[in-house]
Design a protein around this motif. Structure first.
Motif, mmCIF file in Angstrom:
data_model
loop_
_atom_site.group_PDB
_atom_site.id
_atom_site.type_symbol
_atom_site.label_atom_id
_atom_site.label_comp_id
_atom_site.label_asym_id
_atom_site.label_seq_id
_atom_site.Cartn_x
_atom_site.Cartn_y
_atom_site.Cartn_z
ATOM 1 N N UNK A 170 27.103 48.448 51.860
ATOM 2 C CA UNK A 170 26.184 47.249 52.256
ATOM 3 C C UNK A 170 27.111 46.428 53.320
ATOM 4 N N UNK A 171 26.249 46.033 54.365
ATOM 5 C CA UNK A 171 27.015 45.378 55.638
ATOM 6 C C UNK A 171 26.061 44.054 55.680
ATOM 7 N N UNK A 172 27.163 43.014 56.197
ATOM 8 C CA UNK A 172 26.809 41.724 56.669
ATOM 9 C C UNK A 172 27.274 41.607 58.080
ATOM 10 N N UNK A 173 26.617 41.435 59.257
ATOM 11 C CA UNK A 173 26.987 41.280 60.540
ATOM 12 C C UNK A 173 27.949 40.233 60.773
ATOM 13 N N UNK A 174 27.831 39.145 60.580
ATOM 14 C CA UNK A 174 28.149 37.553 60.957
ATOM 15 C C UNK A 174 29.306 36.950 60.459
ATOM 16 N N UNK A 175 29.624 37.777 58.991
ATOM 17 C CA UNK A 175 30.781 37.108 58.297
ATOM 18 C C UNK A 175 31.344 38.046 57.605
ATOM 19 N N UNK A 176 32.535 38.043 57.248
ATOM 20 C CA UNK A 176 33.348 39.110 56.385
ATOM 21 C C UNK A 176 33.015 38.841 54.870
ATOM 22 N N UNK A 187 24.013 43.433 39.592
ATOM 23 C CA UNK A 187 24.053 43.361 41.027
ATOM 24 C C UNK A 187 25.512 43.005 41.480
ATOM 25 N N UNK A 188 25.827 42.877 42.850
ATOM 26 C CA UNK A 188 26.882 42.560 43.113
ATOM 27 C C UNK A 188 27.122 41.104 43.962
ATOM 28 N N UNK A 189 28.186 40.244 43.480
ATOM 29 C CA UNK A 189 28.067 39.039 43.965
ATOM 30 C C UNK A 189 29.242 38.844 44.916
ATOM 31 N N UNK A 190 28.708 38.622 46.165
ATOM 32 C CA UNK A 190 30.037 38.605 47.166
ATOM 33 C C UNK A 190 30.270 37.300 47.672
ATOM 34 N N UNK A 191 31.700 37.064 47.743
ATOM 35 C CA UNK A 191 32.332 35.870 48.342
ATOM 36 C C UNK A 191 32.476 36.115 49.835
ATOM 37 N N UNK A 192 31.703 35.462 50.773
ATOM 38 C CA UNK A 192 31.638 35.578 52.089
ATOM 39 C C UNK A 192 32.602 34.662 52.607
ATOM 40 N N UNK A 193 33.436 35.147 53.698
ATOM 41 C CA UNK A 193 34.662 34.485 54.554
ATOM 42 C C UNK A 193 34.368 34.456 55.785
ATOM 43 N N UNK A 194 34.522 33.322 56.736
ATOM 44 C CA UNK A 194 34.579 33.250 58.092
ATOM 45 C C UNK A 194 35.373 34.453 58.817
ATOM 46 N N UNK A 195 35.111 35.025 59.964
ATOM 47 C CA UNK A 195 36.024 35.798 60.687
ATOM 48 C C UNK A 195 37.042 35.254 61.062
#
Length: 501
Positions: A170-176, A187-195
């Motif tokens: 699974x990919x998200x383009x604007x954030x890590x 399901x998967x719970x993702x911690x999103x972090x700024x680039x």
């Protein structure tokens, strides 16, 4: 006369049954497959979808077989309808499969054998890091998968199997994606972090570089450090984004914009994570009193809309006036880096600056005990841990953690049996990694169903399966520094497919 009547009734019943069977056969013949269309959502090599169109409503499932091995799986049964969408998950790239569509009514109707070949793996997902030069016992992991996250752009989560192959993505383009966990609802719970934040964590190091790295506590890196993230996302097993929450868009309080290190979902759907509450206080520095803003840690509970359900701050239970280290550690006094639930639903948090695990009463916020160096439990001092990460409670109640080992430069798993009444601790497992796998920060360990351990030496990029003594049985060295390696059992996918014996 009675015998004749019974015979007539029996013949009528048989005729009725024959007529009913004839209707079923006729109905099945009439309920034809109008169309079978194979698609590849998000164009990945590991996921296909079968779209089935029927003449009449009926339940449907698909059986599919890997041609080279003969292994067969059956999808879930789609409820009665004329249009069905059935997911084929965890496929292997560049692999030929055969499949049949089954109309699940009496009698069952089966399509002719169809086939497809998955496309070649995307170049950036071809795993060059698992090879014969490293331990590669394919049975060591079992039949589950390893979830890894990539924090640069584009951010992604992926599952690799016991052969090191990527089987889900699974990919998200604007954030890590800094870290992720498996939720109780599968399901998967993702911690999103700024680039580019925490960029120092991204590249693997040689053993010599790790040994020469700064080990002294605290590791003062500012409030956006500490494996910081600014958002949360929930992703389904089919790779669909269910929702995404960017905290700075819903919260006015800046202390709530950054979360870090860990996030968990409870059975009610609430999200538990760590955040960075600050405190303005007068402290003594070099013999004089100064007013300063102290950097601390706490537990934040939110829902998927960002509503704050509960907050706890370590400053609420900390005696600043009698803390001999407050001046030295003022910008990162606790560095809480791990969170889990105890069996009584209270919190356990990792406080690596103290080399301790703390138990926090979930209802009252009280600090009930501190386990570790200079803590409340009597323990074997040779088992003291340092700058530990990722505590969690095993099914039998034992506490497992990843000991980074800042003092002896040796990292690995340790487990303890805690007698909370007597305040005594027994060491029940020590599985330290080879010296060259020492990681000064990050990392985790998980007990696998087969008794082995999944261990992640983040700074060296190594994801390993070891035995209970720390012997490496399986290893995959990544091109980035994974913050954590999460075990995902095959049974998580049971609502999508099962193995056919």
């Amino acid at each position: 006369m009675n015998v004749m009547k019974r015979l007539i009734i029996l013949l009528l019943l048989l005729a009725a049954a024959a007529g009913c069977l004839t209707w079923f056969l006729w109905s099945a013949d009439r309920n034809e497959l109008k169309a079978v269309i194979l698609t590849s959502p998000r164009n990945t090599a590991m996921y296909n979808r079968v779209e089935v169109s029927l003449a009449q409503p009926a339940p449907v499932y698909v059986e599919y077989t890997e041609k080279a091995t003969g292994k067969t799986w059956r999808t879930r049964t789609s409820p009665a309808d004329t249009l069905h969408h059935l997911d084929l998950l965890l496929l292997k790239a560049n692999t030929e499969y055969t499949y049949r569509v089954i109309i699940d009514q009496f009698p069952k109707a089966t399509s002719k054998e169809l086939s497809f070949t998955t496309r070649q793996q995307s170049p950036w997902l071809v795993n060059h890091w698992y090879n014969e030069e490293r331990p590669h016992d394919g049975s060591a992991l079992g039949d589950g998968f390893i979830l890894l996250c990539f924090g640069r752009l584009p951010g992604y989560m992926m599952l690799i199997d016991s052969q090191g192959e990527v089987r889900w993505y699974w990919q998200v383009d604007d954030i890590g994606v800094r870290a992720a966990s498996l939720t109780p609802r599968g399901t998967f719970l993702a911690l999103l972090r700024p680039f580019v934040k925490d960029a120092v964590d991204d590249a693997p190091m040689t053993p010599e570089q790790v040994r020469q790295e700064e080990h002294k506590k605290p590791m003062r890196r500012g409030s956006m450090g500490f494996a910081g993230g600014t958002g949360v996302a929930e992703v389904s097993l089919t790779g669909d984004l269910m929702w995404r929450l960017d905290l700075d868009k819903v919260e006015q309080e800046k202390d709530l914009h950054v979360i870090h290190h860990d996030l968990l979902m409870d059975r009610q759907g609430a999200i538990h994570t760590l955040y960075r509450p600050k405190k303005v206080a007068d402290i003594r520095v070099d013999g004089r009193v100064e007013t300063d803003t102290l950097g601390g840690d706490g537990i934040l509970v939110i829902d998927s809309l960002g509503n704050v359900l509960h907050k706890w701050s370590a400053w609420d239970v900390w005696d600043i006036d009698n803390d001999p280290y407050i001046a030295e550690y003022r910008y990162d006094r606790f560095h809480l880096n791990g969170l889990c639930f105890d069996r009584d639903s209270n919190y356990l948090v990792s406080a690596p600056i103290e080399d301790q695990i703390w138990k926090i009463n979930r209802s009252t916020g009280q600090l009930e005990w501190r386990f570790g160096r200079n803590g409340d439990f009597k323990m074997d001092t040779t088992s003291c841990f340092s700058f530990q990460h990722s505590p969690y409670v095993l099914d039998n109640g034992d506490l497992l953690l990843f000991d980074n080992g800042l003092y002896d430069l040796r990292s690995g798993a340790r487990a303890f049996r805690l007698d909370e009444g007597k305040r005594e601790a027994e060491t029940v497992l020590t599985a330290l990694l080879p010296k060259e796998k020492y990681t000064s920060r990050m990392g985790n360990a998980t007990l696998l169903p087969n008794g082995n351990l999944l261990q992640c030496s983040s700074k060296t990029g190594s994801v390993m399966v070891t035995d209970r003594q720390g012997k490496v049985l399986w290893e995959c060295v990544m091109y980035f520094a994974p913050y954590r390696a999460v075990y995902v059992p095959l049974s998580v996918f049971k609502d999508y497919f099962t193995t056919v014996d």
